[in-house]
Design a protein around this motif. Structure first.
Motif, mmCIF file in Angstrom:
data_model
loop_
_atom_site.group_PDB
_atom_site.id
_atom_site.type_symbol
_atom_site.label_atom_id
_atom_site.label_comp_id
_atom_site.label_asym_id
_atom_site.label_seq_id
_atom_site.Cartn_x
_atom_site.Cartn_y
_atom_site.Cartn_z
ATOM 1 N N ASP B 61 -24.237 -9.009 -77.164
ATOM 2 C CA ASP B 61 -23.532 -9.717 -76.162
ATOM 3 C C ASP B 61 -21.915 -9.262 -75.869
ATOM 4 O OD1 ASP B 61 -23.207 -11.779 -74.285
ATOM 5 O OD2 ASP B 61 -22.385 -13.172 -75.556
ATOM 6 N N LYS B 83 -29.136 -18.667 -75.625
ATOM 7 C CA LYS B 83 -28.705 -19.801 -75.885
ATOM 8 C C LYS B 83 -27.225 -19.922 -76.655
ATOM 9 C CE LYS B 83 -32.532 -22.741 -74.532
ATOM 10 N NZ LYS B 83 -34.074 -22.302 -75.270
ATOM 11 N N GLY B 85 -23.576 -20.024 -77.925
ATOM 12 C CA GLY B 85 -22.611 -20.001 -76.918
ATOM 13 C C GLY B 85 -21.517 -18.868 -77.534
ATOM 14 N N ARG B 86 -20.414 -18.974 -77.091
ATOM 15 C CA ARG B 86 -19.437 -17.837 -77.220
ATOM 16 C C ARG B 86 -18.843 -17.812 -78.780
ATOM 17 N NH1 ARG B 86 -15.118 -16.549 -73.862
ATOM 18 N NH2 ARG B 86 -15.651 -15.700 -71.994
ATOM 19 N N SER B 87 -18.779 -19.188 -79.045
ATOM 20 C CA SER B 87 -18.178 -19.147 -80.398
ATOM 21 C C SER B 87 -19.323 -18.955 -81.360
ATOM 22 C CB SER B 87 -17.464 -20.349 -80.694
ATOM 23 O OG SER B 87 -18.645 -21.393 -80.898
ATOM 24 N N GLN B 88 -20.490 -19.073 -81.330
ATOM 25 C CA GLN B 88 -21.485 -18.757 -81.973
ATOM 26 C C GLN B 88 -21.745 -17.259 -82.192
ATOM 27 O OE1 GLN B 88 -25.445 -20.612 -81.600
ATOM 28 N NE2 GLN B 88 -26.134 -20.088 -83.560
#
Ligand code: ATP
Ligand code: MG
Lengths: 305, 337
Positions: B61, B83, B85-88
């Motif tokens: 990513d 799916k 998120g940015r923090s994951q």
């Protein structure tokens, strides 16, 4: 790092000696100082007397050495106009100019750097456009006009701020804004350009690949590298503000060193002009030295000197 | 989500990457599928511009702004990356998946010491204290063959050679014992004499530590030695995938065969004989490409190549290709025996 600092100090000393020689020679570039001092109706005998009184008849090198030795001890001679020791005169005015300069550059940095960073994070966004507009205005608007507009609005119309003087910190608000806004555009553009370049670099991608958060990427990895040219620019601008704040000092009737220089040139008050030129140059030298040290701390590649 | 031990660490299905351009958009990656098992090394080969780097960056990513990523499935250890998120993603990057880039000279931050940069991910993800992180850094620097490791921690990137920097990058990627390493042409920028050395080090370490690796390289000699699986990429598609043994011994797709013909084989290639360079250029990927993208350069092209090209399975299950020609398969099979 210590070697680097010593090297830079040596270099600074060399520049300082050169500058002192130049500012000393100004005395002679401006014509025969004895004639100038004696005034228009003086006879040749008067001029000769003055020449001997001030020591202009001695060899130039001796005079320079004498002047430099005294200057190093804080004795810049006596002002032709005020008949006061130049050192006292300059010191008193310098505190005003220094206050203004420090406030001005702080204002410029505190507005320009965050704006530049935000503009670089979101290029072509509304904030970026706004920052560009601000900087174009700052560059296009003459200081005297901007200063007068501020006086018209905040002093005359609204009556919030005093139009002139140096009594309290409130008196310094408008001059700070005018002086700082003058320096802001260049700093902002350099910050923005630097950040854009650094953010596109491979090591920023590496930082992201490590899972570093946006704040860490921006402030730890990017800003430190992007700010390096800004430090050098700010040092030059700080030097410029101290010597070149004449316009701002005149508008707001802050009788600082810049204003004194301007007056003294008009009055042919050479010892004062000499002293001011020497002091302003020394400021430049000190700021450049400091910015070199800060940059060497920021960027290890510069430490090799 | 339940994940069994023998589930693949990475599952990619119908991955598509599009870059919006002024007029149309560039379909840089056009539906690729592959699985990567734990501890396995997959080499992606293919000519410049075929979409290898974009594929790599899309997994972790780190695609540039504006590049669109779509897929039917993109899973890392059962985690749906589409799916996430940015923090994951941030918590996965540098911890469970790491990346090694092409340019060691510019991939390290010039303002910080090697030590600071080595410990960064470890301290971020493991919440380790400074001493523990530095000890780990020294351990890894030694692993990647850097002498006087402890004293290197205080050095800055500009004080190291390109080869050393890339070793540091490898150590950095391994700090948190990732399960997946993506290495995008990690040696292209280096001196030829140390390229093989670094690649073998990487292969050895990933094997030893049981890390799965996606290795993008142009060096087919290295691929032959380190790859478990090979994926051949052409114009945004995987035209042939399979175990290294199958792909090297029995290449089916005409492009793969051309590519393999491009390297001189000691003993088999005659001195002075021209290498099998593939004439022609890659079609533009700005509009939809129908049929086989390689057909304009293919000696075996027929009318059938303009139609949809399905995936086909070669001799065994793990070897598949996209070509309508039976002859390719036969030629490949013959070459293999
Ligand atoms: N940010 C971008 N903007 C526009 N086009 C891009 C961008 N990134 C990649 N491309 C294009 O996408 C295609 C695939 O690029 P990619 O970098 O994945 O190729 P590659 O297979 O890694 O090639 P190489 O072997 O040269 O590294 C190329 O045609 C490239 O020009
Ligand atoms: Mg690439």
């Amino acid at each position: 790092m210590l070697v680097f600092i010593l090297k830079r100090l040596g270099l600074a000393a060399l520049v300082a000696v050169t500058v002192s020689a130049i500012s000393f020679s100004l005395l002679f570039l401006a014509g025969d100082p004895a004639t100038a001092l004696a005034g228009e109706q003086a006879t040749d005998v008067d001029i000769e007397a003055i020449r001997r009184l001030y020591g202009f008849d001695r060899p130039v090198l001796v005079q320079y050495w004498d002047w430099l030795a005294k200057a190093l001890q804080g004795d810049f001679g006596e002002s032709y106009y005020f008949k006061l020791p130049v050192a006292d005169l300059v010191l008193q005015r310098l505190s005003i100019t220094m206050t203004l300069g420090v406030c001005g550059i702080s204002f410029a940095l505190l507005t320009a750097v965050p704006l530049g960073v935000i503009a670089a994070i979101r290029p072509n966004s509304l904030i970026d456009r706004l920052a560009l507009l601000l900087s174009v205005m700052g560059q296009a608007m003459p200081s005297f006009w901007f200063g007068l507009m501020l006086i018209v609005i905040f002093s005359i119309q609204l009556g919030w701020l005093p139009p002139s003087g140096t009594k309290t910190w409130v008196h310094f608000i408008m001059p700070t804004v005018v002086l700082g806004y003058y320096a802001m555009p260049a700093i902002m553009r350099l910050t923005r350009a630097g950040m854009l370049e650094v953010l596109a670099s491979d090591y920023i991608r590496t930082a992201r690949a490590k899972g570093a958060g946006e704040g860490r990427v921006l402030f730890k990895h990017a800003l430190r590298n992007a700010i390096i040219p800004v430090v050098s620019l700010a040092a030059v601008q700080m030097g410029f503000m101290l010597g070149g704040s004449i316009v701002v000092e005149s508008i707001f009737a802050l009788h600082g060193a810049g204003y004194l220089a301007w007056e003294s040139i008009g009055r042919n008050d050479l010892p004062t002009v000499q002293a001011l030129i020497l002091i302003f140059s020394m400021f430049y030298i000190v700021f450049t030295f400091l910015s070199d040290v800060v940059n060497a701390w920021l960027d290890p590649r510069m430490r090799a000197g | 989500m339940e994940t069994a031990v023998n589930d693949p660490i990475l599952k990619v299905r119908n991955l598509r990457l599009t870059i919006p351009l002024g007029a149309g958009s560039l379909n840089a990656v056009r539906g690729i599928d592959f699985d990567l098992q734990r501890g396995e090394t997959l080499c992606i080969v293919g000519e410049s511009g075929s979409g290898k780097s974009l594929t790599a960056l899309s997994i972790i990513d780190l695609l540039g702004r504006g590049i669109e990523r779509r897929a039917d499935r993109l899973e890392f250890d059962g985690i749906d990356l589409l799916k996430a998120g940015r923090s994951q993603m941030r918590s996965l990057r540098g911890d469970r998946m790491a990346m090694i880039f092409q340019e060691p000279m510019t991939s390290l931050n010039p303002a910080y010491t090697i030590g600071d940069q080595l410990v960064e991910a470890f301290r971020l993800h493991r919440k380790a204290d400074r001493a523990a992180a530095r000890a780990r850094a020294v351990e890894l620097l030694e692993k990647v063959g850097i002498t006087a490791a402890a004293s290197r921690l205080g050095q800055y990137p500009h004080q190291l050679s390109g080869g050393l920097r890339q070793r540091v990058m490898i150590a950095m990627a391994l700090m948190c014992e990732p399960e997946l390493i993506i290495a995008d042409e990690p040696t292209t920028a280096l001196d030829v004499t140390i390229q093989a050395q670094i690649l073998h080090l990487l292969a050895e370490l990933t094997r030893e530590m049981g890390v799965a690796m996606i290795l993008i390289t142009h060096d087919l000699g290295v691929v032959a030695r380190v790859a478990d699986k090979v994926a051949v990429m052409y114009a945004g598609e995987l035209v042939e995938t399979g175990t290294a043994k199958k792909v090297f011994e029995a290449p089916v797709h005409p492009y793969t065969r051309g590519l393999l013909g491009c390297i001189p084989v000691p003993g088999r290639t005659q001195r002075g004989a021209p290498l099998g360079a593939i004439p022609g250029i890659v079609p533009s990927l700005i509009s939809e490409v129908s049929g086989c993208a390689f057909r304009s350069r293919c000696a075996e092209a027929t009318e059938a190549c303009g139609a949809f090209i399905p995936h086909r399975v070669a001799s065994e299950g793990s070897h598949s290709f996209r070509c309508v020609h039976e002859s390719g398969r036969k030629a490949g099979a013959e070459a293999g025996t």
